[in-house]
Design an enzyme around this catalytic site. Structure first.
Site, PDB file in Angstrom:
ATOM      1  N   ASP A  37       0.851  -1.187   0.000  1.00 59.37           N
ATOM      2  CA  ASP A  37       0.000   0.000   0.000  1.00 59.37           C
ATOM      3  C   ASP A  37       0.883   1.232   0.000  1.00 59.37           C
ATOM      4  O   ASP A  37       2.003   1.197   0.527  1.00 59.37           O
ATOM      5  CB  ASP A  37      -0.913   0.024   1.231  1.00 59.37           C
ATOM      6  N   ASN A  90      -5.969  -4.632  -5.985  1.00 65.70           N
ATOM      7  CA  ASN A  90      -7.112  -4.004  -5.332  1.00 65.70           C
ATOM      8  C   ASN A  90      -6.955  -2.499  -5.130  1.00 65.70           C
ATOM      9  O   ASN A  90      -7.943  -1.804  -4.916  1.00 65.70           O
ATOM     10  CB  ASN A  90      -7.335  -4.678  -3.965  1.00 65.70           C
ATOM     11  N   TYR A 153     -13.743   7.366 -12.588  1.00 63.56           N
ATOM     12  CA  TYR A 153     -13.832   6.076 -11.910  1.00 63.56           C
ATOM     13  C   TYR A 153     -14.535   5.052 -12.792  1.00 63.56           C
ATOM     14  O   TYR A 153     -14.055   3.914 -12.946  1.00 63.56           O
ATOM     15  CB  TYR A 153     -14.570   6.241 -10.587  1.00 63.56           C
ATOM     16  N   LYS A 157     -12.716   1.633 -14.169  1.00 65.74           N
ATOM     17  CA  LYS A 157     -13.145   0.296 -13.780  1.00 65.74           C
ATOM     18  C   LYS A 157     -13.643  -0.507 -14.977  1.00 65.74           C
ATOM     19  O   LYS A 157     -13.491  -1.743 -15.016  1.00 65.74           O
ATOM     20  CB  LYS A 157     -14.210   0.379 -12.687  1.00 65.74           C
ATOM     21  N   THR A 188     -16.502   1.044   3.499  1.00 65.37           N
ATOM     22  CA  THR A 188     -15.054   1.191   3.606  1.00 65.37           C
ATOM     23  C   THR A 188     -14.707   2.667   3.773  1.00 65.37           C
ATOM     24  O   THR A 188     -15.554   3.546   3.554  1.00 65.37           O
ATOM     25  CB  THR A 188     -14.359   0.678   2.333  1.00 65.37           C
TER      26      THR A 188
END
Length: 251
Positions: A37, A90, A153, A157, A188
């Site tokens: 990360d 991810n 976005y 995706k 999240t």
């Protein structure tokens, strides 16, 4: 068959949310996990949780839109644990704007983190993966249909979903499966950040996210279970798939 015993897995975006939940679940399923990360402290915390549970993990701080960092993450897996069997791409970001309010630099950053990272991680991971390897990429319901105030976005995706299909075709003969998991709204830190970007009250935003047949948003742990399925031998005949995990929202 829903196990990863003896396998080495990389999880990008592993500091929080779906990434952290999946890293923890991979370890529970028997994997040795490399937690990557840009948030190094968050990655360390995830790795510490895994080690505290009695499993093996190492944290790597890195920007997955930078090729040298991707190369280093992959080499860490091989040098530390002797191989690489599972890659979960991810890491991702979101900018909630229309085309009118999005500048070119923001567009480029979303594409770099969400799309370029998948290309780079796969470029360096695939040559080191053995037969039976599995790659799972995080797409989105908005990679399969449009959404409001999220042009970059949605575009990123959609690219991930179709890149996944192309990768699956290219590497099937090498015994490497490639699939995407496509979550709906999941509770999240990213979802909370969306509410902040849109200047919306969190309670109202969360209620809107729950407006789907199952009447609630998802949890990171629920998405992690789907990722584990795709990563494991339980999905041995699944490749090129876009698995939707969204409580019926896309339906």
């Amino acid at each position: 068959m829903n196990r990863l015993d003896g396998k080495v897995a990389i999880v990008t975006g592993g500091a929080s949310g779906i990434g952290r939940a999946t890293a923890l679940l991979f370890a529970e399923a028997g994997a040795q996990v490399v937690v990557a990360d840009i948030d190094g402290a968050g990655a360390e915390e995830t790795a510490k949780q895994i080690v505290a549970s009695g499993a093996a993990a190492v944290a790597v701080q890195g920007d997955v839109s930078a090729e040298e960092d991707c190369r280093r993450i992959v080499r860490t897996a091989v040098d530390t644990y002797g191989g690489l069997h599972v890659l979960f791409n991810n890491a991702g970001i979101i900018r909630r704007t229309t085309v009118l309010d999005l500048d070119a630099d923001e567009w480029d950053r979303v594409m770099a983190v969400n799309v370029r990272s998948v290309f780079l991680m796969c470029k360096h991971a695939v040559p080191l993966m053995t037969e039976g390897g599995s790659i799972v990429n995080t797409g989105s319901g908005w990679g399969l249909k449009g959404g409001g105030n999220a042009i970059s976005y949605c575009a990123s995706k959609a690219a991930v979903v179709n890149m996944t299909r192309a990768l699956a075709i290219d590497h099937a003969k090498a015994g490497i499966r490639v699939n995407s998991v496509n979550p709906g709204d999941t509770n999240t830190p990213m979802l909370r950040d969306e509410a902040r970007q849109l200047n919306e009250d969190w309670a109202a935003f969360e209620a809107d996210a729950a407006d789907r047949p199952m009447g609630r948003s998802g949890s990171p742990e629920e998405i992690a279970q789907a990722v584990l399925f795709l990563a494991s031998d339980a999905a041995s005949y699944v490749t090129g798939s876009a698995l939707v995990v969204d409580g019926g929202g896309l339906a």
